[in-house]
Motif scaffolding. Structure first.
Motif, PDB file in Angstrom:
ATOM      1  N   SER A 355      37.477  35.983  29.781  1.00 19.98           N
ATOM      2  CA  SER A 355      37.604  37.425  29.555  1.00 19.98           C
ATOM      3  C   SER A 355      37.550  37.817  28.078  1.00 19.98           C
ATOM      4  O   SER A 355      37.091  38.928  27.753  1.00 19.98           O
ATOM      5  CB  SER A 355      38.918  37.933  30.162  1.00 19.98           C
ATOM      6  OG  SER A 355      40.029  37.254  29.614  1.00 19.98           O
ATOM      7  N   ALA A 356      37.993  36.965  27.179  1.00 20.23           N
ATOM      8  CA  ALA A 356      38.001  37.312  25.747  1.00 20.23           C
ATOM      9  C   ALA A 356      36.559  37.412  25.235  1.00 20.23           C
ATOM     10  O   ALA A 356      35.725  36.545  25.530  1.00 20.23           O
ATOM     11  CB  ALA A 356      38.780  36.276  24.955  1.00 20.23           C
ATOM     12  N   ARG A 357      36.264  38.442  24.464  1.00 19.22           N
ATOM     13  CA  ARG A 357      34.897  38.665  23.994  1.00 19.22           C
ATOM     14  C   ARG A 357      34.310  37.467  23.241  1.00 19.22           C
ATOM     15  O   ARG A 357      33.163  37.089  23.499  1.00 19.22           O
ATOM     16  CB  ARG A 357      34.847  39.916  23.106  1.00 19.22           C
ATOM     17  CG  ARG A 357      34.929  41.217  23.885  1.00 19.22           C
ATOM     18  CD  ARG A 357      34.719  42.413  22.975  1.00 19.22           C
ATOM     19  NE  ARG A 357      34.751  43.657  23.719  1.00 19.22           N
ATOM     20  CZ  ARG A 357      33.704  44.175  24.340  1.00 19.22           C
ATOM     21  NH1 ARG A 357      32.537  43.562  24.296  1.00 19.22           N
ATOM     22  NH2 ARG A 357      33.809  45.321  24.988  1.00 19.22           N
ATOM     23  N   PRO A 358      35.049  36.852  22.311  1.00 21.26           N
ATOM     24  CA  PRO A 358      34.460  35.697  21.616  1.00 21.26           C
ATOM     25  C   PRO A 358      34.116  34.555  22.575  1.00 21.26           C
ATOM     26  O   PRO A 358      33.077  33.903  22.429  1.00 21.26           O
ATOM     27  CB  PRO A 358      35.553  35.290  20.626  1.00 21.26           C
ATOM     28  CG  PRO A 358      36.381  36.526  20.436  1.00 21.26           C
ATOM     29  CD  PRO A 358      36.373  37.214  21.742  1.00 21.26           C
ATOM     30  N   ALA A 359      34.980  34.314  23.549  1.00 18.31           N
ATOM     31  CA  ALA A 359      34.730  33.231  24.503  1.00 18.31           C
ATOM     32  C   ALA A 359      33.533  33.553  25.384  1.00 18.31           C
ATOM     33  O   ALA A 359      32.707  32.679  25.683  1.00 18.31           O
ATOM     34  CB  ALA A 359      35.974  32.996  25.353  1.00 18.31           C
ATOM     35  N   VAL A 360      33.408  34.816  25.824  1.00 18.71           N
ATOM     36  CA  VAL A 360      32.264  35.223  26.649  1.00 18.71           C
ATOM     37  C   VAL A 360      30.969  35.088  25.863  1.00 18.71           C
ATOM     38  O   VAL A 360      29.953  34.587  26.371  1.00 18.71           O
ATOM     39  CB  VAL A 360      32.453  36.670  27.158  1.00 18.71           C
ATOM     40  CG1 VAL A 360      31.177  37.184  27.818  1.00 18.71           C
ATOM     41  CG2 VAL A 360      33.630  36.738  28.131  1.00 18.71           C
ATOM     42  N   ALA A 361      30.990  35.528  24.593  1.00 18.28           N
ATOM     43  CA  ALA A 361      29.793  35.427  23.757  1.00 18.28           C
ATOM     44  C   ALA A 361      29.383  33.973  23.558  1.00 18.28           C
ATOM     45  O   ALA A 361      28.188  33.629  23.610  1.00 18.28           O
ATOM     46  CB  ALA A 361      30.035  36.108  22.410  1.00 18.28           C
ATOM     47  N   LEU A 362      30.358  33.107  23.333  1.00 17.31           N
ATOM     48  CA  LEU A 362      30.065  31.688  23.145  1.00 17.31           C
ATOM     49  C   LEU A 362      29.501  31.079  24.426  1.00 17.31           C
ATOM     50  O   LEU A 362      28.538  30.301  24.390  1.00 17.31           O
ATOM     51  CB  LEU A 362      31.332  30.960  22.709  1.00 17.31           C
ATOM     52  CG  LEU A 362      31.175  29.467  22.384  1.00 17.31           C
ATOM     53  CD1 LEU A 362      30.203  29.262  21.226  1.00 17.31           C
ATOM     54  CD2 LEU A 362      32.542  28.862  22.044  1.00 17.31           C
TER      55      LEU A 362
END
Length: 400
Positions: A355-362
């Motif tokens: 759910s966290a944006r940085p994790a989703v982007a990665l």
């Protein structure tokens, strides 16, 4: 003891497959189903090459393959429609030795019933385990019509299996995965689309065509256990996915809110010590319920059924092992493989529901990078699963 009588508790996909396989081995089979009829609870099911090869053993594999609808490209997308990875049906079939077939569960149930002698299935017949049996005693179940004895008892009674609880009362049972799912089948939208699964932040949507022209749509999202939308599940899907790429809004527009199914996802992340006790075997969700993230729940149940019949054979009267010994071989074959699939499905679920944006982007960047090397690298995630073949000996098959 009725050495050649087998009783199957539960008339789902796994139970019916086991019944057909055991009938083919010469067993006198009775299937006890709690529900009043066999109208399947569910929408679509995907059968991968591993399950299709298992169905070949009972003569149904090619009949299912004829229902394959996906012949071209598909893949994984972002909510804005950008492709993260492309997959190809031909590449998948070449790698794993056959197609992925999506069909309605009712269609598969009808095919399995066609492989059974008339009168095999008794509906409106709940059963409770009275005795799992041993080398000297038969297994026994109680039903509203009295008690049944059997040389073999197969418990295919689902994730809330009462038989499993009776056999292994100290096991913690199914645990909530942290997300819920929705499923529906609708007429295909007028504007065409490529089959896809779309991953967003803590949400997943899939749109897959069926051979009959309809579309099987599914979704999942992080949610508290037991939650339900006060204004209906279609309204909840519109809030979660209504602004995603085509065809998601069109599918939601066409969906009948009364046919949208919602179920929390529980899984047996803690493996059982065995899949059998005495003359009683556990099969499918009763043995190894898993998250749907790999699409393998029903497939593994079909595998279970065929492997069980393989080890049981015709029973002692047919020159095979005594049933308790045959079931020990079944556990040795199936427990390591299904435990690994359960864990891989759980890992995929954690990745899909970041759910966290940085994790989703990665995550999205990693999927895109892998896809640049072609569909073979994307498909590698199913190595050891979709390439499984039915046993021709008692050697166990495993997945890492």
């Amino acid at each position: 003891m009725e050495q050649h009588r087998a009783v199957v508790v539960g008339a789902g996909i796994g139970g019916l497959t086991a019944a057909a396989a055991l009938c083919g081995r010469g067993w006198d089979v009775t299937v006890l189903e709690r529900a009043a009829d066999l109208a399947p609870v569910g929408a679509g099911i995907g059968l991968a090459p591993n399950a299709l090869r298992a169905l070949d053993v009972i003569g149904l594999g090619d009949r299912v393959r004829e229902l394959a609808a996906w012949q071209g490209d598909g893949g994984m997308r972002r909510p804005d429609g950008r492709w993260l990875a492309r997959t190809d049906a031909r590449a998948a079939a070449a790698r794993f030795g056959g197609p992925l077939v999506l069909l309605h569960r009712a269609t598969l149930v009808d095919l399995l019933l066609s492989a059974l002698p008339e009168g095999t299935v008794r509906t409106g017949a709940p059963a409770a385990l009275a005795d799992p049996g041993d080398t000297r005693r038969p297994a026994r179940v109680t039903t509203p019509d009295g008690e049944l004895e059997a040389g073999l008892l197969v418990a295919a009674d689902g994730i809330r299996s009462a038989v499993r609880t009776a056999l292994f009362p100290a096991h913690p049972g199914p645990r909530y995965s942290g997300f819920t799912t929705w499923r529906t089948v609708i007429p295909a939208p007028e504007r065409p689309f490529a089959p896809h699964e779309t991953w967003g932040p803590a949400r997943v949507w899939g749109s897959q065509p069926l051979k009959d022209g309809r579309v099987y749509a599914y979704a999942m999202a992080a949610a508290p256990a037991g939650a339900h939308a006060p204004d209906g599940e279609k309204a909840e899907l519109l809030r979660l996915f209504g602004d995603w790429h085509h065809p998601v809004p069109a599918i939601l527009d066409a969906a009948d809110g009364t046919t949208v199914l919602r179920h929390d996802v529980h899984h047996l992340i803690d493996p059982l010590p065995a899949f059998h006790a005495g003359r009683t075997a556990l099969l499918g969700d009763a043995a190894h319920a898993m998250q749907p993230t790999l699409g393998q729940g029903g497939n593994q149940a079909v595998e279970d059924a065929i492997v069980l019949a393989h080890h049981i054979g015709g029973g002692p009267a047919g020159g095979g092992l005594p049933v308790p010994a045959a079931l020990a071989a079944y556990t040795a074959d199936r427990l390591p493989r299904t435990t690994a699939v359960v864990r891989r499905a759980a890992r995929t679920g954690r990745l899909a529901l970041l759910s966290a944006r940085p994790a989703v982007a990665l995550r999205d960047a990693a999927v895109t990078a892998v896809s640049r090397f072609g569909p073979g690298l994307v498909l590698r995630g199913f190595d050891g699963i979709a390439d499984w073949r039915p046993p021709t000996s008692a050697q166990p098959s495993r997945v890492s």
